[in-house]
Design an enzyme around this catalytic site. Structure first.
Site, PDB file in Angstrom:
ATOM      1  N   LYS A 213      -6.779 -42.083  11.891  1.00  0.00           N
ATOM      2  CA  LYS A 213      -7.376 -41.793  10.684  1.00  0.00           C
ATOM      3  C   LYS A 213      -7.584 -42.813   9.559  1.00  0.00           C
ATOM      4  O   LYS A 213      -8.425 -42.952   8.835  1.00  0.00           O
ATOM      5  CB  LYS A 213      -6.192 -40.832   9.951  1.00  0.00           C
ATOM      6  CG  LYS A 213      -6.629 -40.374   8.494  1.00  0.00           C
ATOM      7  CD  LYS A 213      -5.588 -39.499   7.978  1.00  0.00           C
ATOM      8  CE  LYS A 213      -3.991 -39.801   7.774  1.00  0.00           C
ATOM      9  NZ  LYS A 213      -3.766 -40.278   6.563  1.00  0.00           N
ATOM     10  N   SER A 214      -6.500 -43.994   9.816  1.00  0.00           N
ATOM     11  CA  SER A 214      -6.590 -45.045   8.826  1.00  0.00           C
ATOM     12  C   SER A 214      -7.977 -45.867   9.043  1.00  0.00           C
ATOM     13  O   SER A 214      -8.617 -46.339   8.192  1.00  0.00           O
ATOM     14  CB  SER A 214      -5.502 -46.068   9.299  1.00  0.00           C
ATOM     15  OG  SER A 214      -4.122 -45.370   8.798  1.00  0.00           O
TER      16      SER A 214
ATOM     17  N   ARG B  38       0.298 -37.799  -8.454  1.00  0.00           N
ATOM     18  CA  ARG B  38       0.233 -38.929  -7.571  1.00  0.00           C
ATOM     19  C   ARG B  38      -0.324 -39.949  -8.251  1.00  0.00           C
ATOM     20  O   ARG B  38      -1.452 -40.031  -8.604  1.00  0.00           O
ATOM     21  CB  ARG B  38      -0.501 -38.549  -6.154  1.00  0.00           C
ATOM     22  CG  ARG B  38       0.219 -37.571  -5.096  1.00  0.00           C
ATOM     23  CD  ARG B  38      -0.455 -37.622  -3.661  1.00  0.00           C
ATOM     24  NE  ARG B  38       0.020 -38.868  -3.086  1.00  0.00           N
ATOM     25  CZ  ARG B  38      -0.236 -38.974  -1.686  1.00  0.00           C
ATOM     26  NH1 ARG B  38      -1.190 -37.837  -0.953  1.00  0.00           N
ATOM     27  NH2 ARG B  38      -0.145 -39.803  -1.221  1.00  0.00           N
TER      28      ARG B  38
ATOM     29  N   SER C 155       3.369 -52.983   3.235  1.00  0.00           N
ATOM     30  CA  SER C 155       2.292 -52.452   4.332  1.00  0.00           C
ATOM     31  C   SER C 155       1.149 -53.532   4.562  1.00  0.00           C
ATOM     32  O   SER C 155      -0.086 -53.069   4.514  1.00  0.00           O
ATOM     33  CB  SER C 155       1.652 -51.144   3.593  1.00  0.00           C
ATOM     34  OG  SER C 155       2.641 -50.356   3.584  1.00  0.00           O
TER      35      SER C 155
ATOM     36  N   ASP D 275       5.014 -44.712   7.389  1.00  0.00           N
ATOM     37  CA  ASP D 275       4.689 -43.285   7.889  1.00  0.00           C
ATOM     38  C   ASP D 275       5.424 -43.252   9.038  1.00  0.00           C
ATOM     39  O   ASP D 275       5.423 -41.811   9.524  1.00  0.00           O
ATOM     40  CB  ASP D 275       2.944 -43.272   8.415  1.00  0.00           C
ATOM     41  CG  ASP D 275       2.100 -43.139   7.031  1.00  0.00           C
ATOM     42  OD1 ASP D 275       2.734 -42.610   5.791  1.00  0.00           O
ATOM     43  OD2 ASP D 275       1.120 -43.060   6.954  1.00  0.00           O
TER      44      ASP D 275
ATOM     45  N   LYS E  62       4.262 -40.167  -1.862  1.00  0.00           N
ATOM     46  CA  LYS E  62       3.436 -39.672  -0.376  1.00  0.00           C
ATOM     47  C   LYS E  62       3.057 -38.203  -0.933  1.00  0.00           C
ATOM     48  O   LYS E  62       3.278 -37.550  -2.129  1.00  0.00           O
ATOM     49  CB  LYS E  62       3.972 -39.831   0.908  1.00  0.00           C
ATOM     50  CG  LYS E  62       4.515 -41.179   1.186  1.00  0.00           C
ATOM     51  CD  LYS E  62       3.249 -41.725   1.495  1.00  0.00           C
ATOM     52  CE  LYS E  62       3.523 -43.168   2.280  1.00  0.00           C
ATOM     53  NZ  LYS E  62       2.300 -43.686   2.812  1.00  0.00           N
TER      54      LYS E  62
ATOM     55  N   ARG F  38       9.411 -37.901   0.194  1.00  0.00           N
ATOM     56  CA  ARG F  38       9.810 -37.721   1.437  1.00  0.00           C
ATOM     57  C   ARG F  38      11.416 -38.249   1.598  1.00  0.00           C
ATOM     58  O   ARG F  38      11.998 -37.377   2.569  1.00  0.00           O
ATOM     59  CB  ARG F  38       9.020 -38.765   2.454  1.00  0.00           C
ATOM     60  CG  ARG F  38       7.730 -38.108   2.725  1.00  0.00           C
ATOM     61  CD  ARG F  38       6.723 -38.890   3.354  1.00  0.00           C
ATOM     62  NE  ARG F  38       5.570 -38.379   3.749  1.00  0.00           N
ATOM     63  CZ  ARG F  38       4.476 -38.854   4.485  1.00  0.00           C
ATOM     64  NH1 ARG F  38       4.539 -40.042   4.737  1.00  0.00           N
ATOM     65  NH2 ARG F  38       3.322 -38.093   4.720  1.00  0.00           N
TER      66      ARG F  38
ATOM     67  N   ARG G  54       3.550 -34.714   7.676  1.00  0.00           N
ATOM     68  CA  ARG G  54       4.511 -35.665   8.775  1.00  0.00           C
ATOM     69  C   ARG G  54       6.001 -34.814   8.795  1.00  0.00           C
ATOM     70  O   ARG G  54       6.647 -35.185   9.610  1.00  0.00           O
ATOM     71  CB  ARG G  54       4.576 -37.020   8.256  1.00  0.00           C
ATOM     72  CG  ARG G  54       3.065 -37.692   8.213  1.00  0.00           C
ATOM     73  CD  ARG G  54       3.209 -39.264   8.384  1.00  0.00           C
ATOM     74  NE  ARG G  54       1.845 -39.623   8.340  1.00  0.00           N
ATOM     75  CZ  ARG G  54       0.784 -39.658   9.206  1.00  0.00           C
ATOM     76  NH1 ARG G  54       1.253 -39.137  10.310  1.00  0.00           N
ATOM     77  NH2 ARG G  54      -0.293 -39.956   9.260  1.00  0.00           N
TER      78      ARG G  54
ATOM     79  N   LYS H 130      -3.909 -32.067   8.176  1.00  0.00           N
ATOM     80  CA  LYS H 130      -4.166 -33.242   7.307  1.00  0.00           C
ATOM     81  C   LYS H 130      -4.336 -34.460   8.101  1.00  0.00           C
ATOM     82  O   LYS H 130      -5.349 -35.211   7.903  1.00  0.00           O
ATOM     83  CB  LYS H 130      -3.263 -33.327   6.329  1.00  0.00           C
ATOM     84  CG  LYS H 130      -3.354 -34.626   5.196  1.00  0.00           C
ATOM     85  CD  LYS H 130      -1.989 -34.821   4.276  1.00  0.00           C
ATOM     86  CE  LYS H 130      -2.300 -35.760   3.300  1.00  0.00           C
ATOM     87  NZ  LYS H 130      -3.629 -35.978   2.821  1.00  0.00           N
TER      88      LYS H 130
END
Length: 417
Positions: free
Chosen positions: A21-22, A97, A171, A296, A323, A327, A371, A396
């Site tokens: 996906k990235s 967000r 990241s 993730d 996110k 989470r 997730r 997703k």
């Protein structure tokens, strides 16, 4: 709707994971900026990628990005340098967000972006056009997607972009993934210092682009192998690159400490390989790890280590609160249902020291977070009949997840609540 899960005694199959996906979402933006006539041939089929495909293909005035934070961030930058007026909307969660840091950076570069509701949050109205560009400072501790969004439009700015990242850079592998993909589309970009990236004004070049499969999706199969009791279990995952640019490829090292061995079968120079997962007896008695570069993977490792009775201290989790859901709080609530008491420290660490409580075995809530569903599903090895609410959230990022579980021998019973 709920799914009730039962695990197989043995795993022995080949699973074809979705394309990354990235990489897919980055390649889509760069292909559009290069005015490429065709899309990469093997894009991810997940919701996040599909909303980007539709937006870039149809270019409507109002674009519903649903729950895709990636699309909201990447397309905010893209439409800032693209002539026309576009309004980006999304789900109710999307309205909470934050996107202020990205919007302020783009405005500094000359973009015309308007908040339609709450300041600092979507929805947005963007009047795109040519931007001046130049030198920009922004915090390295913000989402790497903000930084990637800025970098991807850097070549389109009249003065290019010199981006200095202040403070801790989170990241970083995702930033490097962006730079590598930019180079694949013909752009020269480089780190000029430990905290500075420079890209001159230049044109993207359309490219024949093949996307490897997704290492984040692989993490749930590593978890399944770690929790499976049969020592002879074996799982093959084709099209996984050895030396992958994906930051979450580190999952192979993390799970080597939890009893899962990774073998690569070379299929030719420069080509993705087939990964084979096997069980080994060795594992760490405790795991401490900084997830600042792989947020993730946190849910996968939290639930897996807890059930394997491996105490842990996981740091670098500040981005988890923004996110698809918070989470950290979601993990604490759902693991308590299974009898595990997690503690957080200042909203950026999760700790489990072995503390247990009485398990209620209530169904696992997924919080509209793909997730959560995928990380908890393999726990049915230890909790036969585990129930998961709203299982379709996996679309997703990994729409075939439940079908792949069935292929691996899992039994899935659909229950109408």
């Amino acid at each position: 709707m709920q799914y009730k899960l039962k695990a197989p005694g043995l795993i022995d199959t080949t699973i074809h994971l979705p394309s990354s996906k990235s990489v897919s979402n980055r390649a889509l933006v760069m292909n559009a900026l290069a005015q490429g006539s065709s899309l990469p041939c093997n894009l991810s089929d997940c919701d996040d990628t599909e909303v980007m495909v539709s937006a870039l293909r149809d270019m409507p005035g109002v674009i519903d990005l649903k729950g895709s934070g990636t699309a909201m961030r990447f397309l905010t930058a893209y439409f800032s340098v693209t002539p026309g007026v576009h309004t980006l909307i999304g789900t109710e969660r999307m309205k909470h967000r934050p996107i202020k840091a990205l919007v302020e950076a783009l405005r500094y570069l000359g973009a015309k972006i308007e908040y339609l509701e709450e300041e600092g949050f979507p929805p947005l109205r963007i009047a795109g056009g040519e931007l001046e560009g130049g030198r920009l400072e922004t915090s390295g501790s913000i989402s790497s997607q903000y930084i990637s969004a800025l970098l991807m439009v850097g070549p389109c700015l009249k003065r290019g972009l010199e981006l200095k990242l202040t403070g801790q850079i989170v990241s970083r592998p995702y930033i490097d993934l962006t730079l590598h993909t930019m180079r694949d589309f013909g752009v020269s970009v480089e780190w000029t210092d430990i905290d500075t990236i420079k890209v001159e004004h230049q044109n993207y070049t359309p490219a024949e682009y093949v996307i490897e499969n997704d290492w984040t999706a692989a993490s749930y199969w590593y978890e399944a192998m770690a929790l499976c009791n049969d020592a002879y279990s074996e799982l093959k995952l084709p099209r996984m690159a050895d030396g992958s640019r994906q930051g979450d490829a580190v999952v192979k090292y993390l799970f080597s400490m939890l009893g899962v061995k990774t073998l690569f079968e070379t299929t030719g120079e420069g080509l993705p390989t087939t990964v084979t997962l096997k069980k080994v007896s060795a594992r760490l008695p405790r795991l401490d790890y900084d997830f600042v570069n792989q947020p993730d993977l946190v849910q996968t490792l939290v639930v897996c280590c807890s059930v394997m009775n491996i105490p842990f201290r996981f740091t670098g989790l500040s981005s988890l609160k923004i996110k698809e859901t918070d989470r950290i709080e979601a993990l604490k609530a759902e693991m308590r249902k299974l009898g595990y008491v997690l503690k957080d420290v200042d909203g950026c660490e999760l700790v489990w020291d072995g503390e247990r409580c009485e398990a209620t075995m209530e169904p696992i809530d997924t919080y509209d977070d793909h997730r959560m569903a995928m990380a908890f599903a393999p726990l049915c090895f230890h909790f036969p009949g585990l129930r998961i609410n709203d299982p379709h959230v996996v679309s997703k990022s990994y729409p075939r997840f439940w079908d792949d579980l069935k292929q691996a021998g899992f039994t899935i019973e659909e229950i109408d609540e």
